[in-house]
Design a protein around this motif. Structure first.
Motif, PDB file in Angstrom:
ATOM      1  N   LYS A   1       6.757   0.707  12.091  1.00  0.00           N
ATOM      2  CA  LYS A   1       8.149   1.131  12.302  1.00  0.00           C
ATOM      3  C   LYS A   1       9.084   0.540  11.253  1.00  0.00           C
ATOM      4  O   LYS A   1       9.988   1.220  10.770  1.00  0.00           O
ATOM      5  CB  LYS A   1       8.623   0.741  13.705  1.00  0.00           C
ATOM      6  N   ASP A   2       8.869  -0.721  10.892  1.00  0.00           N
ATOM      7  CA  ASP A   2       9.720  -1.377   9.896  1.00  0.00           C
ATOM      8  C   ASP A   2       9.650  -0.710   8.534  1.00  0.00           C
ATOM      9  O   ASP A   2      10.542  -0.873   7.705  1.00  0.00           O
ATOM     10  CB  ASP A   2       9.335  -2.855   9.737  1.00  0.00           C
ATOM     11  N   ARG A   3       8.611   0.065   8.293  1.00  0.00           N
ATOM     12  CA  ARG A   3       8.433   0.750   7.013  1.00  0.00           C
ATOM     13  C   ARG A   3       8.647   2.251   7.122  1.00  0.00           C
ATOM     14  O   ARG A   3       8.268   3.012   6.244  1.00  0.00           O
ATOM     15  CB  ARG A   3       7.039   0.417   6.467  1.00  0.00           C
ATOM     16  N   GLY A   4       9.249   2.681   8.229  1.00  0.00           N
ATOM     17  CA  GLY A   4       9.597   4.093   8.388  1.00  0.00           C
ATOM     18  C   GLY A   4       8.557   4.942   9.074  1.00  0.00           C
ATOM     19  O   GLY A   4       8.693   6.168   9.122  1.00  0.00           O
ATOM     20  N   GLY A   5       7.506   4.323   9.612  1.00  0.00           N
ATOM     21  CA  GLY A   5       6.460   5.082  10.290  1.00  0.00           C
ATOM     22  C   GLY A   5       6.728   5.231  11.773  1.00  0.00           C
ATOM     23  O   GLY A   5       7.765   4.801  12.292  1.00  0.00           O
ATOM     24  N   VAL A   6       5.779   5.857  12.449  1.00  0.00           N
ATOM     25  CA  VAL A   6       5.866   6.090  13.886  1.00  0.00           C
ATOM     26  C   VAL A   6       4.836   5.204  14.576  1.00  0.00           C
ATOM     27  O   VAL A   6       3.644   5.262  14.260  1.00  0.00           O
ATOM     28  CB  VAL A   6       5.576   7.573  14.221  1.00  0.00           C
ATOM     29  N   GLY A   7       5.287   4.396  15.517  1.00  0.00           N
ATOM     30  CA  GLY A   7       4.395   3.552  16.298  1.00  0.00           C
ATOM     31  C   GLY A   7       4.313   4.069  17.719  1.00  0.00           C
ATOM     32  O   GLY A   7       5.312   4.064  18.436  1.00  0.00           O
ATOM     33  N   LEU A   8       3.136   4.549  18.094  1.00  0.00           N
ATOM     34  CA  LEU A   8       2.957   5.058  19.453  1.00  0.00           C
ATOM     35  C   LEU A   8       2.825   3.903  20.429  1.00  0.00           C
ATOM     36  O   LEU A   8       2.345   2.820  20.073  1.00  0.00           O
ATOM     37  CB  LEU A   8       1.708   5.937  19.524  1.00  0.00           C
ATOM     38  N   LYS A   9       3.219   4.134  21.650  1.00  0.00           N
ATOM     39  CA  LYS A   9       3.050   3.142  22.717  1.00  0.00           C
ATOM     40  C   LYS A   9       1.671   3.320  23.340  1.00  0.00           C
ATOM     41  O   LYS A   9       1.091   4.404  23.275  1.00  0.00           O
ATOM     42  CB  LYS A   9       4.122   3.343  23.790  1.00  0.00           C
TER      43      LYS A   9
ATOM     44  N   ALA B   1       3.457   7.266   1.620  1.00  0.00           N
ATOM     45  CA  ALA B   1       3.094   8.486   2.340  1.00  0.00           C
ATOM     46  C   ALA B   1       4.322   8.974   3.105  1.00  0.00           C
ATOM     47  O   ALA B   1       5.135   8.173   3.568  1.00  0.00           O
ATOM     48  CB  ALA B   1       1.947   8.220   3.307  1.00  0.00           C
ATOM     49  N   GLU B   2       4.447  10.277   3.238  1.00  0.00           N
ATOM     50  CA  GLU B   2       5.605  10.850   3.933  1.00  0.00           C
ATOM     51  C   GLU B   2       5.656  10.428   5.395  1.00  0.00           C
ATOM     52  O   GLU B   2       6.718  10.189   5.944  1.00  0.00           O
ATOM     53  CB  GLU B   2       5.570  12.369   3.817  1.00  0.00           C
ATOM     54  N   PHE B   3       4.492  10.358   6.036  1.00  0.00           N
ATOM     55  CA  PHE B   3       4.486   9.854   7.408  1.00  0.00           C
ATOM     56  C   PHE B   3       3.246   9.013   7.664  1.00  0.00           C
ATOM     57  O   PHE B   3       2.176   9.255   7.113  1.00  0.00           O
ATOM     58  CB  PHE B   3       4.622  10.964   8.454  1.00  0.00           C
ATOM     59  N   VAL B   4       3.435   7.969   8.457  1.00  0.00           N
ATOM     60  CA  VAL B   4       2.366   7.081   8.889  1.00  0.00           C
ATOM     61  C   VAL B   4       2.497   6.953  10.398  1.00  0.00           C
ATOM     62  O   VAL B   4       3.590   6.719  10.916  1.00  0.00           O
ATOM     63  CB  VAL B   4       2.479   5.688   8.228  1.00  0.00           C
ATOM     64  N   VAL B   5       1.380   7.138  11.106  1.00  0.00           N
ATOM     65  CA  VAL B   5       1.375   7.043  12.561  1.00  0.00           C
ATOM     66  C   VAL B   5       0.383   5.955  12.979  1.00  0.00           C
ATOM     67  O   VAL B   5      -0.774   5.970  12.553  1.00  0.00           O
ATOM     68  CB  VAL B   5       0.971   8.386  13.221  1.00  0.00           C
TER      69      VAL B   5
ATOM     70  N   ALA C   1       0.764  -6.190  -2.049  1.00  0.00           N
ATOM     71  CA  ALA C   1       2.219  -6.360  -2.150  1.00  0.00           C
ATOM     72  C   ALA C   1       2.885  -5.053  -1.752  1.00  0.00           C
ATOM     73  O   ALA C   1       3.684  -4.475  -2.483  1.00  0.00           O
ATOM     74  CB  ALA C   1       2.643  -6.813  -3.548  1.00  0.00           C
ATOM     75  N   GLY C   2       2.541  -4.601  -0.554  1.00  0.00           N
ATOM     76  CA  GLY C   2       2.865  -3.269  -0.073  1.00  0.00           C
ATOM     77  C   GLY C   2       4.302  -2.816  -0.087  1.00  0.00           C
ATOM     78  O   GLY C   2       4.579  -1.655  -0.301  1.00  0.00           O
ATOM     79  N   GLY C   3       5.256  -3.667   0.140  1.00  0.00           N
ATOM     80  CA  GLY C   3       6.643  -3.230   0.142  1.00  0.00           C
ATOM     81  C   GLY C   3       7.124  -2.804   1.513  1.00  0.00           C
ATOM     82  O   GLY C   3       6.372  -2.746   2.470  1.00  0.00           O
ATOM     83  N   MET C   4       8.414  -2.505   1.579  1.00  0.00           N
ATOM     84  CA  MET C   4       9.055  -2.211   2.862  1.00  0.00           C
ATOM     85  C   MET C   4       9.175  -0.725   3.180  1.00  0.00           C
ATOM     86  O   MET C   4       9.711  -0.361   4.209  1.00  0.00           O
ATOM     87  CB  MET C   4      10.439  -2.867   2.915  1.00  0.00           C
ATOM     88  N   ARG C   5       8.705   0.163   2.304  1.00  0.00           N
ATOM     89  CA  ARG C   5       8.705   1.604   2.583  1.00  0.00           C
ATOM     90  C   ARG C   5       7.333   2.157   2.227  1.00  0.00           C
ATOM     91  O   ARG C   5       6.759   1.791   1.200  1.00  0.00           O
ATOM     92  CB  ARG C   5       9.760   2.352   1.765  1.00  0.00           C
ATOM     93  N   PHE C   6       6.829   3.034   3.071  1.00  0.00           N
ATOM     94  CA  PHE C   6       5.554   3.672   2.789  1.00  0.00           C
ATOM     95  C   PHE C   6       5.719   4.737   1.709  1.00  0.00           C
ATOM     96  O   PHE C   6       6.747   5.414   1.651  1.00  0.00           O
ATOM     97  CB  PHE C   6       4.989   4.340   4.046  1.00  0.00           C
TER      98      PHE C   6
END
Length: 195
Positions: free
Chosen positions: A81-89, A51-55, A44-49
């Motif tokens: 991205k929806d949870r505030g992380g960085v999604g690389l291309k 951890a300070e950053f997730v890549v 039930a992870g939620g909409m915000r991580f």
């Protein structure tokens, strides 16, 4: 670094001791990412991580020859991205090199790749459930492995990295009869050898 990041009220850590530590960053890659997302949702992870950053990288399947892989990549990147992380291309780089841009010298990092490592801080590879838990909570419980301090002398040749130094340690240990697995289950603290 482990003692610095303790959040269980203690300020030191000894080999074999259990510690609850802050995990500042989490690296996720595309082959284990779907399992990590599944584990996160099971919690039930939620909409915000936490951890300070997730890549999230796409470094293992970036060519995306099938529509199924392209859909999986899009879902992974959107999830992060929806949870505030960085999604690389696709094509932006390999997770354990690109994500290092985010790492500070005092960080603990957990990554979903068996060879997760950082030139700063300390990093641990983790299975999908551990990676998902670190994403969600920004912390983990760990038993402190033995620590070996290695001091390099001299100057690194241009282009040499921390990864090259670790590979050299393993090669030298093998040459000296200790075997290639001598550092398995060991934290290697490296000092010296400035560029």
């Amino acid at each position: 670094i482990v003692a610095y990041n303790r959040i269980d009220g203690k300020t030191t850590v000894k080999t074999g001791e259990m510690a609850t530590v802050r995990v500042r960053g989490v690296f996720s890659q595309d082959t284990t990412g779907p399992m990590t997302v599944e584990e996160y949702q099971t919690m039930a992870g939620g909409m915000r991580f936490g951890a300070e950053f997730v890549v999230q990288s796409l470094c293992h399947t970036c060519e995306a020859p099938t529509s199924e892989e392209r859909d999986r990549q899009k879902n992974l990147v959107n999830f992060v991205k929806d949870r505030g992380g960085v999604g690389l291309k696709g094509g932006e780089g390999i997770i354990h090199t690109i994500a290092n841009r985010f790492v500070a010298p005092t960080d603990i990092i957990v990554g979903g790749d068996s060879h997760t490592r950082t030139p700063r801080g300390i990093s641990f590879p983790g299975a999908s459930d551990i990676v998902a838990s670190c994403m969600k909570y920004g912390k983990m419980d760990m038993v402190m492995d033995p620590v070996v301090k290695v001091v390099f002398k001299g100057t690194l040749q241009p282009g040499m990295t921390a990864r090259d130094m670790v590979s050299m340690l393993v090669t030298e240990a093998d040459k000296q009869g200790f075997g290639k697995g001598v550092y398995s289950g060991t934290v290697i603290e490296m000092y010296g050898a400035e560029h």
